[in-house]
Structure formats: structure tokens, C-alpha cells
Design a protein around this motif. Structure first.
Motif, PDB file in Angstrom:
ATOM      1  N   ARG A 213      31.643  30.650  22.756  1.00 29.71           N
ATOM      2  CA  ARG A 213      33.098  30.384  22.492  1.00 29.71           C
ATOM      3  C   ARG A 213      33.370  29.557  21.061  1.00 29.71           C
ATOM      4  NH1 ARG A 213      34.191  28.244  28.678  1.00 29.71           N
ATOM      5  NH2 ARG A 213      34.905  30.244  29.344  1.00 29.71           N
ATOM      6  N   ALA A 216      34.622  32.411  19.284  1.00 30.17           N
ATOM      7  CA  ALA A 216      36.100  32.585  19.530  1.00 30.17           C
ATOM      8  C   ALA A 216      37.054  31.596  19.124  1.00 30.17           C
ATOM      9  CB  ALA A 216      36.143  32.689  21.101  1.00 30.17           C
ATOM     10  N   MET A 264      36.724  39.665  21.379  1.00 30.81           N
ATOM     11  CA  MET A 264      37.540  38.700  20.666  1.00 30.81           C
ATOM     12  C   MET A 264      38.723  39.220  19.621  1.00 30.81           C
ATOM     13  SD  MET A 264      34.606  35.879  19.963  1.00 30.81           S
ATOM     14  CE  MET A 264      33.232  35.558  20.894  1.00 30.81           C
TER      15      MET A 264
END
Length: 429
Positions: A213, A216, A264
Motif C-alpha cells: 500500500r 499505492a 495500481m
């Protein structure tokens, strides 16, 4: 048909004139008055001799801390970055493209390992994903490293991602064609990805899905601030880690991270094998005997590692025995990734010329070289014609960089070969 090295490639809508790229290296330009001229002198020869794409080596997204080696350039200041337009103009004049690699060293920063830097900057803490792993805390107790970490809160993680986005915006304004995220080489992005470093309990820790993440968050910040600029990241597999390390990124993990990056919105990936440590798994090849024995750098080594720097050299010698040079050592991983993603896969690591056809045939969409450019700044003029780099994988170019020296070839046999090639006009296009 397999692509040829001279065929164009598209990354995120950007046309690259051929499939040879200069992999990220330490340019050691810093941010002083001569920084832009240094970068031009380092990078323009690659463009002038025909390389399709240049990745400017890791630049730091914050104004304090985070440098993994002396002389790294910081790109947190828009006024400074605007001056890099001279560099991008010089590269574009030759028809090449240039991406800026963004980095933060985290626990690998100089405030951890460089004794002289720590003495001069006693108040700088390392940014840490989590509390340092047990083996690193042991190194701290033994005086080999020094940790005083600032473990990032969830809000601070988002703030750091925003710094990547801001630097990307500045780079786009300065004429850079794309952004490369330094996702490997033990920087902070790898520390988020790696279960060795990441023991967080919030949304950025735990499962692999959570650990990606941070990539991301960086992607989202870059897109918000720099729009659709082409975005590339390295992706690590930590398969070169010592046997005592039980938690690390497997090749399967690296493949899943590459798939997640495509989902992503990243436009290309560069999968690489390495370790959880900054060690010979990154460069492979011979022990850099000449570099460690060169008295010109002894004072710099002592400043970096303290009075016991020769013990560091001995450890380097021992570790080098486990990582002999392996041509195109990331090609197998790249091939597996390429089967599972539709974005371009970039392959680097041990590519010297003869492997290019095989790698482009099965393992990657473009091939990169790093250290060979230290020996031959105008290397593309020969490689694009099917010739082999003269680099001997002796690594004598790398170790002096911890003493603040430039990355250049210092091996007489290699320099002699280059001199003969210059006399023959081999680097003229």
C-alpha cells in the motif's frame, strides 16, 4: 518475433527510441553550485551515443536525512529542480528520454552506517517502517551500526508518500519524461514491502496486500500532482538473504507485487533479486581488491566506518565469495513476471552484451546496464551495434563511493581496453 534492441518501446504512452537503458547509478552530484554541470557530464554521453532511456540515479525526496550514500542529490526544493531543465534539455537534444528516480533510504540511510555523518548530524533520526529487526539491533549494540529510529505513524507514511508526489511534480516541470521509484536496494520502499522490516499493525503492515500500500500511496500522490507522467518502479525479491533470515520476499512475492503495481497503474516494472541487507547480492562479481587497498580512500573509509574499517573490508571479502558474477542474474525472475503482466518489464543486473538477444526474447521488454557506464560513458555506441561491454565486474568502482568518490572505473586493464576503443573511433556514432 522477438524485439530487437534497436526497436522502439512505449512506456505509459511515451515512445522510447530503443530498448537499451542506463540503469540508475550514483552520480554523486549533490546539490551544490556545480551539481547540474556534474549531472550533465555524467549523463549526456549516454544520450549522445544513442541510449534510448536514462534513469538518473536515486534522488532524495526530503531536505534532511534519507541519503544512502555521500553525494546523493536531493529533489525536495522546486527552485533547485527547475535548474535540472538544463540536463533534460541536453538529453532531449540527442533524442533520448530521461526519468528521475525518487528515493528515501530509511534505515539504510547514512545516519545509520556512516560514522562521520552521524557525528556531524547527531540529531537526525532514521525514518523506520517498524522497530529495527533483531539482527540490526544486535549490530547496534556491537557498535557496527547506530539506530535511533523514528517509526512512522500512519499519518507520517502518507506525508512521506506526498513528498514523492511533490518531487515528481517538480521533475515534470523540469522536463523529465517520467518517474522511477526506487523500490529495491534496501531503501524505504523495500522496507515497507519486506516482512523482514515491516512489522506494522496498521493498514501498511501485515499481509503482502497491505505491505504494497505504500507503493499505492506513492502512485496516487504522483498521479494527483504530476498527472499521467510515465511511472516505473523496481520490485525486489530478497532471495539472496542469509540463511538466518526467515522472513523475506520470495520470487512469488515479487511477482505478486508486480501484478499489484500493474493494477495500481504503474506503467513498467523492473524486478530484481537481492537481499534484506545492502550487500554483494546487489552487484555480484569479484571482491573489489584494488578499491579497498587504494590508500587514496583510506581516510574516507575510516570516516565512514571508523577505525575498524579494515574489518569491514574483510567482511566484504568473505561475503563476495557467495555471489560470483552471474550473467543477466535477474532474467529468470523477469521472465516469470513477464508471463503475468501486460506492462513492460525492464531487466538489469549482469547484462554485458551477449545476453541481450536471449533476455529480449523471453525475459524483458528492455535491458539496462549500470556499472559498465562507469567504464564506458559512451557505451551505447558499441552495444547498439552488437558489441560487448568491457566491464570486468571487479567492483572497484563501487566501494570508493562510500568515501564520497565519483563512480568511475579504476581498473587498469579495463581502462586500457577503453583507450584502445577510443583510438579506433568505436564510440563515434
Amino acid at each position: 518475433m522477438s524485439p530487437r534492441l534497436t526497436d522502439p518501446l512505449t512506456i505509459g504512452g511515451l515512445s522510447i527510441p530503443n530498448r537499451l537503458y542506463r540503469a540508475p547509478l550514483l552520480e554523486c552530484a549533490g546539490n551544490g553550485p556545480g551539481a547540474v554541470d556534474t549531472l550533465i557530464s555524467e549523463l549526456e554521453p549516454a544520450a549522445e551515443s544513442g541510449v534510448g532511456l536514462i534513469f538518473q540515479g536515486a534522488t532524495i525526496v526530503r531536505g534532511e536525512g534519507g541519503c544512502a550514500a555521500p553525494g546523493m542529490t536531493r529533489v525536495h526544493d522546486p527552485e533547485f529542480v527547475s535548474r535540472l531543465g538544463e540536463l533534460t534539455d541536453a538529453i532531449h537534444d540527442h533524442g533520448s528520454r530521461v526519468f528521475l528516480q525518487l528515493e528515501h533510504g530509511g534505515l539504510r540511510s547514512m545516519e545509520t552506517w556512516h560514522a562521520g555523518y552521524r557525528a556531524e548530524h547527531p540529531d537526525i533520526k532514521q525514518l523506520a517502517v517498524s522497530r529495527p529487526p533483531r539482527s540490526l539491533r544486535l549490530a547496534d549494540r556491537l557498535g557496527i551500526l547506530e539506530y535511533d529510529p523514528q517509526v512512522l505513524s500512519t499519518e507520517e507514511v502518507y506525508d512521506l508518500a506526498a513528498d514523492f508526489g511533490r518531487s515528481a511534480k517538480y521533475a515534470l516541470s523540469a522536463g523529465y519524461d517520467g518517474i522511477h521509484i526506487a523500490g529495491a536496494n534496501m531503501g524505504i520502499v523495500q522496507q515497507f514491502l519486506s516482512p523482514f522490516y515491516n512489522r506494522r499493525t496498521d493498514e501498511f503492515g501485515g499481509s503482502l496486500t497491505n505491505r504494497v500500500r505504500f507503493l499505492a500511496a506513492i502512485h496516487d500522490e504522483v498521479r494527483e500532482r504530476a498527472g499521467s507522467v510515465p511511472l516505473v518502479t523496481k520490485v525486489p525479491a530478497e532471495t539472496g538473504s542469509p540463511a538466518v533470515v526467515r522472513r523475506y520476499l520470495s520470487e512469488r512475492d515479487a511477482i505478486e507485487i508486480c501484478r499489484a503495481c500493474e493494477a495500481m497503474g504503474y506503467n513498467a516494472v523492473a524486478p530484481v533479486r537481492g537481499s534484506v541487507f545492502w550487500d554483494m547480492s546487489l552487484i555480484r562479481g569479484e571482491f573489489p581488491e584494488r578499491a579497498w587497498a587504494d590508500e587514496r580512500f583510506a581516510e574516507g573509509y575510516e570516516d565512514a566506518f571508523g577505525a575498524g574499517w579494515r574489518a569491514v573490508a574483510l567482511a566484504n571479502r568473505i561475503h563476495a565469495t557467495g555471489f560470483d558474477f552471474e550473467p543477466a542474474w535477474n532474467a529468470g525472475l523477469c521472465e516469470e513476471v513477464r508471463k503475468r503482466v501486460s506492462i513492460p518489464v525492464l531487466c538489469e543486473g549482469g547484462i554485458r552484451g551477449p545476453q541481450i538477444g536471449r533476455v529480449l526474447g523471453t525475459g524483458a521488454d528492455a535491458v539496462g546496464m549500470g556499472r559498465p557506464f562507469y567504464a564506458e560513458p559512451r557505451l551505447p555506441a558499441r552495444v547498439l551495434s552488437g558489441e560487448r561491454a568491457v566491464c570486468e565486474n571487479c567492483n572497484n568502482c563501487t566501494v570508493p563511493q562510500v568515501a564520497g568518490a565519483r563512480g568511475v572505473c579504476r581498473t587498469p586493464s579495463v581502462l586500457a581496453k577503453r583507450g584502445e576503443l577510443v583510438r579506433r573511433g568505436a564510440y563515434e556514432r
